[in-house]
Design a protein around this motif. Sequence first.
Motif, PDB file in Angstrom:
ATOM      1  N   ASP A 110     -35.542  49.250  67.616  1.00  0.00           N
ATOM      2  CA  ASP A 110     -35.287  49.702  69.180  1.00  0.00           C
ATOM      3  C   ASP A 110     -34.536  51.527  69.251  1.00  0.00           C
ATOM      4  N   VAL A 111     -34.520  52.043  70.115  1.00  0.00           N
ATOM      5  CA  VAL A 111     -34.011  53.684  70.712  1.00  0.00           C
ATOM      6  C   VAL A 111     -32.629  54.009  70.169  1.00  0.00           C
ATOM      7  N   LEU A 112     -31.311  52.870  69.583  1.00  0.00           N
ATOM      8  CA  LEU A 112     -30.530  53.378  68.977  1.00  0.00           C
ATOM      9  C   LEU A 112     -30.882  53.302  67.288  1.00  0.00           C
ATOM     10  N   THR A 113     -31.524  52.434  67.120  1.00  0.00           N
ATOM     11  CA  THR A 113     -32.027  52.463  65.050  1.00  0.00           C
ATOM     12  C   THR A 113     -32.315  53.912  65.177  1.00  0.00           C
ATOM     13  N   ILE A 114     -33.113  54.317  66.329  1.00  0.00           N
ATOM     14  CA  ILE A 114     -34.427  55.459  66.082  1.00  0.00           C
ATOM     15  C   ILE A 114     -33.260  56.825  65.967  1.00  0.00           C
ATOM     16  N   LEU A 115     -32.627  56.521  67.008  1.00  0.00           N
ATOM     17  CA  LEU A 115     -32.141  57.419  67.601  1.00  0.00           C
ATOM     18  C   LEU A 115     -31.186  57.809  66.092  1.00  0.00           C
ATOM     19  N   ASP A 116     -30.072  57.006  65.187  1.00  0.00           N
ATOM     20  CA  ASP A 116     -29.671  56.937  64.070  1.00  0.00           C
ATOM     21  C   ASP A 116     -30.047  57.207  63.133  1.00  0.00           C
ATOM     22  N   HIS A 117     -30.914  57.170  62.681  1.00  0.00           N
ATOM     23  CA  HIS A 117     -32.287  57.625  61.271  1.00  0.00           C
ATOM     24  C   HIS A 117     -32.695  58.617  61.459  1.00  0.00           C
ATOM     25  N   MET A 118     -32.444  59.545  62.706  1.00  0.00           N
ATOM     26  CA  MET A 118     -32.835  60.918  63.328  1.00  0.00           C
ATOM     27  C   MET A 118     -31.710  61.304  62.843  1.00  0.00           C
ATOM     28  N   ARG A 119     -30.087  60.930  62.968  1.00  0.00           N
ATOM     29  CA  ARG A 119     -29.168  61.716  62.491  1.00  0.00           C
ATOM     30  C   ARG A 119     -28.747  61.622  61.118  1.00  0.00           C
ATOM     31  N   LYS A 120     -29.966  61.220  60.525  1.00  0.00           N
ATOM     32  CA  LYS A 120     -29.455  61.168  58.759  1.00  0.00           C
ATOM     33  C   LYS A 120     -29.742  62.650  57.825  1.00  0.00           C
ATOM     34  N   ASP A 121     -30.928  62.795  58.808  1.00  0.00           N
ATOM     35  CA  ASP A 121     -31.188  64.462  58.171  1.00  0.00           C
ATOM     36  C   ASP A 121     -31.815  65.412  58.871  1.00  0.00           C
ATOM     37  N   VAL A 122     -31.427  66.286  59.989  1.00  0.00           N
ATOM     38  CA  VAL A 122     -32.259  66.637  61.052  1.00  0.00           C
ATOM     39  C   VAL A 122     -33.511  67.474  60.736  1.00  0.00           C
ATOM     40  N   ILE A 180     -31.871  63.609  73.680  1.00  0.00           N
ATOM     41  CA  ILE A 180     -32.155  64.365  73.962  1.00  0.00           C
ATOM     42  C   ILE A 180     -32.282  65.737  73.045  1.00  0.00           C
ATOM     43  N   GLU A 181     -30.834  65.844  72.683  1.00  0.00           N
ATOM     44  CA  GLU A 181     -30.282  66.881  72.107  1.00  0.00           C
ATOM     45  C   GLU A 181     -31.316  67.028  70.513  1.00  0.00           C
ATOM     46  N   LEU A 182     -31.491  65.749  69.782  1.00  0.00           N
ATOM     47  CA  LEU A 182     -32.023  64.671  68.216  1.00  0.00           C
ATOM     48  C   LEU A 182     -33.586  65.592  68.379  1.00  0.00           C
ATOM     49  N   ILE A 183     -34.219  64.987  69.416  1.00  0.00           N
ATOM     50  CA  ILE A 183     -35.685  65.424  69.902  1.00  0.00           C
ATOM     51  C   ILE A 183     -35.670  67.245  70.125  1.00  0.00           C
ATOM     52  N   LEU A 184     -34.644  67.766  70.970  1.00  0.00           N
ATOM     53  CA  LEU A 184     -35.312  69.279  70.597  1.00  0.00           C
ATOM     54  C   LEU A 184     -34.696  69.974  69.122  1.00  0.00           C
ATOM     55  N   GLU A 185     -33.787  70.040  68.489  1.00  0.00           N
ATOM     56  CA  GLU A 185     -32.933  69.454  66.930  1.00  0.00           C
ATOM     57  C   GLU A 185     -34.233  69.961  66.456  1.00  0.00           C
ATOM     58  N   ALA A 186     -34.940  68.707  66.073  1.00  0.00           N
ATOM     59  CA  ALA A 186     -35.911  68.253  65.406  1.00  0.00           C
ATOM     60  C   ALA A 186     -37.033  69.462  65.795  1.00  0.00           C
ATOM     61  N   ALA A 187     -37.659  69.801  66.634  1.00  0.00           N
ATOM     62  CA  ALA A 187     -38.027  70.493  67.048  1.00  0.00           C
ATOM     63  C   ALA A 187     -38.118  72.138  66.449  1.00  0.00           C
ATOM     64  N   ASN A 188     -37.120  72.157  66.775  1.00  0.00           N
ATOM     65  CA  ASN A 188     -36.556  74.129  66.880  1.00  0.00           C
ATOM     66  C   ASN A 188     -36.286  73.695  64.743  1.00  0.00           C
ATOM     67  N   ASN A 189     -35.495  72.329  64.122  1.00  0.00           N
ATOM     68  CA  ASN A 189     -35.339  72.810  62.916  1.00  0.00           C
ATOM     69  C   ASN A 189     -36.652  73.124  61.763  1.00  0.00           C
ATOM     70  N   CYS A 190     -37.447  71.771  62.832  1.00  0.00           N
ATOM     71  CA  CYS A 190     -39.665  72.004  61.854  1.00  0.00           C
ATOM     72  C   CYS A 190     -40.552  72.798  62.348  1.00  0.00           C
ATOM     73  N   LYS A 191     -39.674  74.350  62.648  1.00  0.00           N
ATOM     74  CA  LYS A 191     -40.859  75.212  63.156  1.00  0.00           C
ATOM     75  C   LYS A 191     -42.128  74.658  63.215  1.00  0.00           C
ATOM     76  N   SER A 192     -42.612  74.723  61.323  1.00  0.00           N
ATOM     77  CA  SER A 192     -43.465  75.101  60.609  1.00  0.00           C
ATOM     78  C   SER A 192     -44.365  74.179  60.483  1.00  0.00           C
ATOM     79  N   ASN A 193     -43.516  72.331  60.864  1.00  0.00           N
ATOM     80  CA  ASN A 193     -44.772  71.213  61.043  1.00  0.00           C
ATOM     81  C   ASN A 193     -45.474  71.266  62.510  1.00  0.00           C
ATOM     82  N   LYS A 194     -46.581  71.522  62.462  1.00  0.00           N
ATOM     83  CA  LYS A 194     -47.065  71.170  63.647  1.00  0.00           C
ATOM     84  C   LYS A 194     -47.025  69.660  64.728  1.00  0.00           C
ATOM     85  N   ASP A 195     -46.819  68.157  63.091  1.00  0.00           N
ATOM     86  CA  ASP A 195     -47.058  67.749  63.882  1.00  0.00           C
ATOM     87  C   ASP A 195     -45.562  66.733  64.543  1.00  0.00           C
TER      88      ASP A 195
END
Length: 458
Positions: A117-129, A162-177
């Motif tokens: 579910d969404v909460l589980t996925i967000l917890d995984h995103m926080r493990k290593d941004v 929202i913050e996690l998604i924007l952070e992922a885009a900001n931290n992984c700029k070289s990864n087009k996927d």
Amino acid sequence: MEDEGKQEVPSTEQSSATTNAPETGSATSPANERIRSVKLNVPGDNNDVHEYVLEDAGEGEKITSTRRALVGQFAVVRSSTAKKTKRKTLRRTKRAEKRGSEISNATPTGYLKEDADVLTILDHMRKDVKDAPLQLRCLLAIERLVETEAANRDVVAQNGGIELILEAANNCKSNKDVQGSACWVLSNLCRNKDLNSRLVEKGCIDIVMQVFTEHSAIERVQHACLAVICNLALNVDTLKKLVAADVVPNVTRTIRDFPENEWIQFTAVQVLQNTANVADLCAKLMEANIMSAVLQSMDACNDHDELLQSSLWIFSSLAFNGQDETRVALLECGVLPSIIRAMKDCEGHHGVFFTGCSAIANLARTGDIVDTIVKSEAVPLLLNVLQQCLNDASVLRTGCRALVLLLESNDAHKQCKQHGASKLLKKILDENTEEPVAMEAKQALKLLKTKGGGCIVM
């Protein structure tokens, strides 16, 4: 000759700014437009977006696209719901994207269940941004959830997503996927009016524009960015910020750079359509010379009726909101032949008919170019459209209004008589009781009965 007085136009509740729909005026008084606001029962959270339609415009599938054109459209195509199309170029593009996918095969940082579910996925995103493979798996999972269930969008927003998604885009700029998937998620989140504004507050525009420019050669990333921009643009305040961030030149660039990608062409034109609905921004669109890009898109996708409809609506909006010089400039850019061709080749698409009639009518508001419009076969085309749409009040109204304005020309008067316009208009009056249609049809019939056809439009 320019119409006197200011024409009444609808405004959207998404913002305090004014959104103008390029509707032509009534037969008796251009200043008194009969338009009402309707709240459509669209699945998901789209039902908090107001659509503006002509009074008594009717119902049915063919009207839906007409109604939606009036204030703008959400980006229709998203990554996991790409619709089938008859265009071979699109199928080749999608196969090439599938073959060229560069999703990393690095060792997973954590196992993510397929039905998480969404909460589980967000917890995984926080493990290593900064872990691109982890962030990509999570973004792909969220993308599916927020696309199919509108309620999940609120869950994402309420739990720091929202913050996690924007952070992922900001931290992984070289990864087009990662960049592309993050934008697809954002494009679905901003379909919600409240989340739209919140995304802007969190810096969504800056990040999306950065992705847009840094990955300008990657088709799937460009399409994802266009989808975000298209949906953000439904909020007028946000749209003005996008324009200030030079979104228009980048949008027209995608039209020129990816002529074979129908999804990019369509979504880019939708962005320009949503921008053209705001009167204050039409001058900027003219300055940016978007007409050449839109005409190129119409040529590249001449069998895509929804794209043609959006393109014609852009021309109609610019003609409606501009002055005489704007309408002359549109003709000089070659929009009239494209309008005529689209209406001829659309095989009965009522949305194309409606926007085409509206574009012709608004161009004809400048009396000095009426003769030019008449010489383009506009009159017999309008009569043919009216004959095909006897049950579509919105098309009948705009088509009759276009005839009223063109009948300032003696040549138009002769062509109408040659093609049996009087008989057709009487049939329209007999079969349609809607007041806007009747007003325009009666005015056109009255002008036809006047010798020379040169009387002043009342």
